[in-house]
Design a protein around this motif. Structure first.
Motif, mmCIF file in Angstrom:
data_model
loop_
_atom_site.group_PDB
_atom_site.id
_atom_site.type_symbol
_atom_site.label_atom_id
_atom_site.label_comp_id
_atom_site.label_asym_id
_atom_site.label_seq_id
_atom_site.Cartn_x
_atom_site.Cartn_y
_atom_site.Cartn_z
ATOM 1 N N VAL A 422 0.767 -1.173 -0.148
ATOM 2 C CA VAL A 422 0.112 0.092 0.077
ATOM 3 C C VAL A 422 1.003 1.177 -0.020
ATOM 4 N N SER A 423 0.639 2.272 -0.838
ATOM 5 C CA SER A 423 1.213 3.547 -0.714
ATOM 6 C C SER A 423 0.390 4.369 -0.044
ATOM 7 N N ARG A 424 1.033 5.478 0.619
ATOM 8 C CA ARG A 424 -0.075 6.426 1.406
ATOM 9 C C ARG A 424 -0.686 7.338 0.566
ATOM 10 N N VAL A 425 -1.723 7.445 0.735
ATOM 11 C CA VAL A 425 -2.769 8.329 0.001
ATOM 12 C C VAL A 425 -3.408 9.593 0.607
ATOM 13 N N ASP A 426 -3.494 10.593 -0.039
ATOM 14 C CA ASP A 426 -4.205 11.802 0.553
ATOM 15 C C ASP A 426 -5.861 11.611 0.767
ATOM 16 N N ALA A 427 -6.502 10.790 -0.102
ATOM 17 C CA ALA A 427 -7.704 10.807 -0.204
ATOM 18 C C ALA A 427 -8.209 9.373 -0.817
ATOM 19 N N ILE A 428 -9.326 8.925 -0.047
ATOM 20 C CA ILE A 428 -9.821 7.596 -0.625
ATOM 21 C C ILE A 428 -11.343 7.957 -0.898
ATOM 22 N N VAL A 429 -11.565 7.654 -2.383
ATOM 23 C CA VAL A 429 -12.858 8.112 -2.976
ATOM 24 C C VAL A 429 -13.549 6.878 -3.267
ATOM 25 N N PHE A 430 -14.544 6.355 -2.423
ATOM 26 C CA PHE A 430 -15.002 5.023 -2.537
ATOM 27 C C PHE A 430 -16.450 5.346 -2.897
ATOM 28 N N HIS A 431 -17.013 5.061 -3.952
ATOM 29 C CA HIS A 431 -18.275 5.422 -4.252
ATOM 30 C C HIS A 431 -19.081 4.269 -4.748
ATOM 31 N N ARG A 432 -20.033 3.610 -4.010
ATOM 32 C CA ARG A 432 -20.843 2.522 -4.245
ATOM 33 C C ARG A 432 -22.042 3.104 -5.539
ATOM 34 N N ARG A 433 -22.547 1.873 -5.931
ATOM 35 C CA ARG A 433 -23.391 2.252 -6.925
ATOM 36 C C ARG A 433 -24.765 2.633 -6.431
ATOM 37 N N HIS A 434 -25.307 3.756 -6.738
ATOM 38 C CA HIS A 434 -26.588 4.562 -6.383
ATOM 39 C C HIS A 434 -27.311 4.719 -7.660
ATOM 40 N N ALA A 435 -28.260 3.819 -7.798
ATOM 41 C CA ALA A 435 -29.174 3.987 -9.189
ATOM 42 C C ALA A 435 -30.305 5.262 -9.069
ATOM 43 N N SER A 436 -30.017 6.250 -9.857
ATOM 44 C CA SER A 436 -30.736 7.384 -9.766
ATOM 45 C C SER A 436 -30.682 8.214 -10.979
ATOM 46 N N PHE A 437 -31.500 8.211 -11.924
ATOM 47 C CA PHE A 437 -31.300 9.123 -12.966
ATOM 48 C C PHE A 437 -31.589 10.484 -12.650
ATOM 49 N N ASN A 438 -30.957 11.019 -11.991
ATOM 50 C CA ASN A 438 -31.281 12.619 -11.393
ATOM 51 C C ASN A 438 -29.970 13.369 -11.455
ATOM 52 N N GLY A 440 -29.352 16.216 -9.884
ATOM 53 C CA GLY A 440 -28.839 16.459 -8.847
ATOM 54 C C GLY A 440 -27.864 15.491 -8.250
ATOM 55 N N VAL A 441 -28.251 14.159 -8.483
ATOM 56 C CA VAL A 441 -27.532 13.218 -7.969
ATOM 57 C C VAL A 441 -26.040 13.027 -8.676
ATOM 58 N N LEU A 442 -26.063 13.200 -10.142
ATOM 59 C CA LEU A 442 -24.912 13.219 -10.927
ATOM 60 C C LEU A 442 -24.185 14.567 -10.558
ATOM 61 N N GLU A 443 -24.632 15.608 -10.275
ATOM 62 C CA GLU A 443 -24.052 16.951 -9.827
ATOM 63 C C GLU A 443 -23.050 16.635 -8.607
ATOM 64 N N SER A 444 -23.888 16.246 -7.520
ATOM 65 C CA SER A 444 -23.519 16.062 -6.258
ATOM 66 C C SER A 444 -22.047 14.825 -6.271
ATOM 67 N N THR A 445 -22.411 13.891 -6.899
ATOM 68 C CA THR A 445 -21.461 12.640 -7.208
ATOM 69 C C THR A 445 -20.240 13.464 -7.970
ATOM 70 N N LEU A 446 -20.374 14.253 -8.825
ATOM 71 C CA LEU A 446 -19.212 14.624 -9.587
ATOM 72 C C LEU A 446 -18.261 15.750 -8.423
ATOM 73 N N GLN A 447 -19.077 16.386 -7.876
ATOM 74 C CA GLN A 447 -18.528 17.294 -6.952
ATOM 75 C C GLN A 447 -17.826 16.535 -5.715
ATOM 76 N N THR A 448 -18.040 15.346 -5.614
ATOM 77 C CA THR A 448 -17.490 14.569 -4.391
ATOM 78 C C THR A 448 -16.436 13.929 -4.998
ATOM 79 N N ILE A 449 -16.400 13.398 -6.381
ATOM 80 C CA ILE A 449 -15.142 12.492 -6.704
ATOM 81 C C ILE A 449 -14.112 12.976 -7.537
ATOM 82 N N VAL A 450 -14.443 14.384 -8.180
ATOM 83 C CA VAL A 450 -13.562 15.041 -8.838
ATOM 84 C C VAL A 450 -12.336 15.689 -8.149
ATOM 85 N N PRO A 451 -12.775 16.641 -7.166
ATOM 86 C CA PRO A 451 -11.867 17.336 -6.471
ATOM 87 C C PRO A 451 -10.679 16.475 -5.951
ATOM 88 N N PRO A 452 -10.861 15.391 -5.313
ATOM 89 C CA PRO A 452 -9.753 14.800 -4.682
ATOM 90 C C PRO A 452 -8.661 14.468 -5.948
#
Length: 585
Positions: A422-438, A440-452
């Motif tokens: 294992v190497s040291r990491v600064d961020a762990i982005v674990f995102h499980r499947r959340h089925a929703s064609f929404n 708002g969900v897409l926007e919030s997910t991208l805001q969560t996983i892209v910045p790291p």
């Protein structure tokens, strides 16, 4: 430092703690990771836990950038806490956080490894005796006396080496003196009091005081008892009073005489004044005697102070380390190797949730991304993988397993694998499947996983079926963009998807892996080889699912419908699958 300097403590919480504990004691509880004391003062345990996590590891908590990553972290703590051998050890486990330096991770691993080796070397009888000693510690509600008694018990058991070395090194004679002194004092209130049976003179004075208090409560009955003897003068009444008190209490007559008035207005005044003077004298005697005994005992405690403090520290630390050792042994965890280049790799990794719930053996998985040396069968040049394959094929479980490995390693704890890098990491982005064609969900997910990805080149991406949150047409484009962004940012990661064909060709240092279903078991359950095949696109194998539906259909029209689907996916394959299942039964 004030209470409000700590994260999560505002004016209201600070007032609650100050009133319940006092400011200094509340700060000691925070610095000592003592959830129980904070909870006793009126804080909810969950809130106390969050305060302590931030107080002792706020930076480490920052690597858990998604709710799913934090969920894995909390689940790991809960599993470790099940093996705590004292309440305080359980509290310390509950506030463990990821660490931010490899040196800190290594130091904790060294301590846990030592404890695990020590625990494994104990025979069953010694283990039981050690656990009993710590159980007694909890029954005594912890504290200095409990710690001293526990150290003496462990020294008597004969555990001397490894994690027990600090306990063995404490002066047994000083501990014995401390145990005697601590056992003589009751320190539950602000002012220490001497327990019964410690000093004969104090016990006698207390009995005398209690007897006179009971006599004083009788009031008029004392006067009636004296006058019933037919006394005629004040002198006779005085002598009758002295005789009555001496007869009804353990006090000798001369002591009663010293406190008895020589004159009084009437019989009632005489008895009232006499008993009041006697009570005052006895109270003074008890207080003086108790203070003298307390002074002697506290002097003895001062002489043993170093041993007492060493016992408190050693007991709490040993209980904590042994609790982690029991967790390590229960799940057969292994010490990971830390590497500099971006990597997470595990040989024969096991998902702890599956291990805890399984009645049979769990199939271990070997998997890696990044530059590794631990898994010879896994390509080493790829920093990102696209994981494909059968439904219910364990893809999400593999992501969770990798997350468990990385979180545990960053907490300085062994991991569920035979070997891991294992190497040291600064961020762990674990995102499980959340089925929703929404949107708002897409926007919030991208805001969560892209910045790291853009903030650091030490990010671990574990993203499950990103396409489930948007329409298929744009999902492939967005997912390809995420894979490209991860590679360009120097991150490592695994993306689970059913859109692998739409992502080709992948960027350099990215590959596609696949999980395959092998058919149906004799009970028509899906037979999956959970070990991914590398650089191969896995298939969902819908013919196996349709085969099961055909076989289980009980209604004629329903069966006809499923057979129509069988034609669509390949009737020959479906029939062969059913035949294979029948013959294997």
């Amino acid at each position: 430092m004030s209470l409000q300097d700590y994260w999560g403590i505002g004016p209201k919480t600070a007032t609650t703690l100050a009133e319940g504990l006092g400011t200094e004691r509340a700060i000691r509880a925070i610095e000592g990771m003592d959830i129980g004391t904070l909870a006793d003062a009126g804080l909810a345990r969950g809130r106390a836990t969050r305060i302590l996590r931030h107080a002792h590891g706020e930076q480490g908590m920052g690597i858990l950038t998604t709710p799913d990553a934090r969920s894995v972290y909390k689940d790991l703590l809960a599993r470790a806490q099940e093996h705590a051998i004292t309440e305080h050890a359980g509290d310390r486990i509950r506030v463990l956080t990821p660490l931010t330096s490899v040196d800190a991770m290594t130091d904790r691993l060294d301590a846990v490894t030592l404890a695990t080796e020590t625990w494994r070397e104990l025979d069953d009888a010694s283990r039981e005796a050690v656990l009993d000693a710590f159980a007694d510690f909890d029954e005594m509600d912890g504290g200095e006396r409990a710690a001293v008694e526990t150290v003496l018990a462990l020294q008597e058991i004969g555990v001397h080496t490894g994690v027990f070395a600090p306990i063995d090194a404490i002066d047994a004679d000083a501990l014995a003196d401390a145990a005697a002194a601590l056992g003589s004092l009751d320190t539950t209130d602000d002012d220490p009091t001497v327990r019964e049976g410690v000093d004969d003179g104090l016990d006698t004075a207390r009995k005398q005081l209690a007897a006179v208090e009971q006599l004083d409560a009788q009031g008029i009955d004392v006067i009636d008892a004296i006058q019933s003897d037919g006394v005629r003068s004040s002198a006779e009444f005085r002598e009758a009073f002295i005789s009555h008190v001496a007869a009804e209490t353990p006090l000798p007559a001369p002591r009663v005489r010293e406190a008895t008035p020589t004159d009084a207005a009437d019989a009632t005044d005489f008895v009232t004044q006499g008993l009041r003077e006697l009570l005052a004298s006895l109270h003074e005697t008890v207080e003086e005697r108790e203070q003298a005994v307390v002074d002697d005992l506290e002097a003895a405690l001062d002489d043993s102070r170093d041993a007492i403090e060493a016992a408190v520290t050693a007991v709490n630390e040993t209980a904590f380390q042994l609790s982690l050792a029991r967790f390590v042994e229960a799940y057969e965890l292994t010490r990971p190797t830390f590497v500099e280049s971006g990597c997470v790799g595990a040989v024969n990794a096991r998902n702890l949730s599956l291990v805890a719930a399984a009645e049979t053996a769990v199939q271990p998985i070997t998997y890696a991304v990044g530059d590794h040396d631990c898994a010879a069968a896994v390509p080493t040049a790829d920093r990102v993988s696209v994981l494909t394959g059968a439904n219910s094929g364990g893809k999400t479980t593999l992501l969770e397993t990798l997350c468990q490995v990385v979180v545990l390693a960053h907490m300085g704890l062994p991991v569920p694998a035979d070997e891991a890098e294992v190497s040291r990491v600064d961020a762990i982005v674990f995102h499980r499947r959340h089925a929703s064609f929404n949107a708002g969900v897409l926007e919030s997910t991208l805001q969560t996983i892209v910045p790291p990805l853009t903030d650091s080149d030490r990010t671990l991406m574990l993203v499950d079926e990103f396409e489930a949150i948007t329409e298929p047409g744009s999902a492939a484009d967005l997912l390809y963009g995420l894979v490209r962004l991860a590679v360009d940012a120097g991150a490592i990661g695994v993306y689970v998807t059913h859109l692998a064909d739409d992502l080709a060709p992948l960027p350099d240092r990215a590959r596609t892996d696949g999980i395959f279903a092998r058919g149906l078991n004799d009970d028509l359950t899906l037979d999956v080889d959970y070990q991914p095949q590398f650089e191969t696109v896995g298939r969902s194998t819908p013919e196996f699912i349709v085969s099961r539906l055909v076989a289980n259909a009980t209604d004629r029209s329903e069966r006809a419908g499923f057979e129509a689907l069988a034609e669509a996916v390949g009737e020959d394959v479906v029939h062969q699958t059913l035949l294979d299942a029948e013959w294997s039964a």
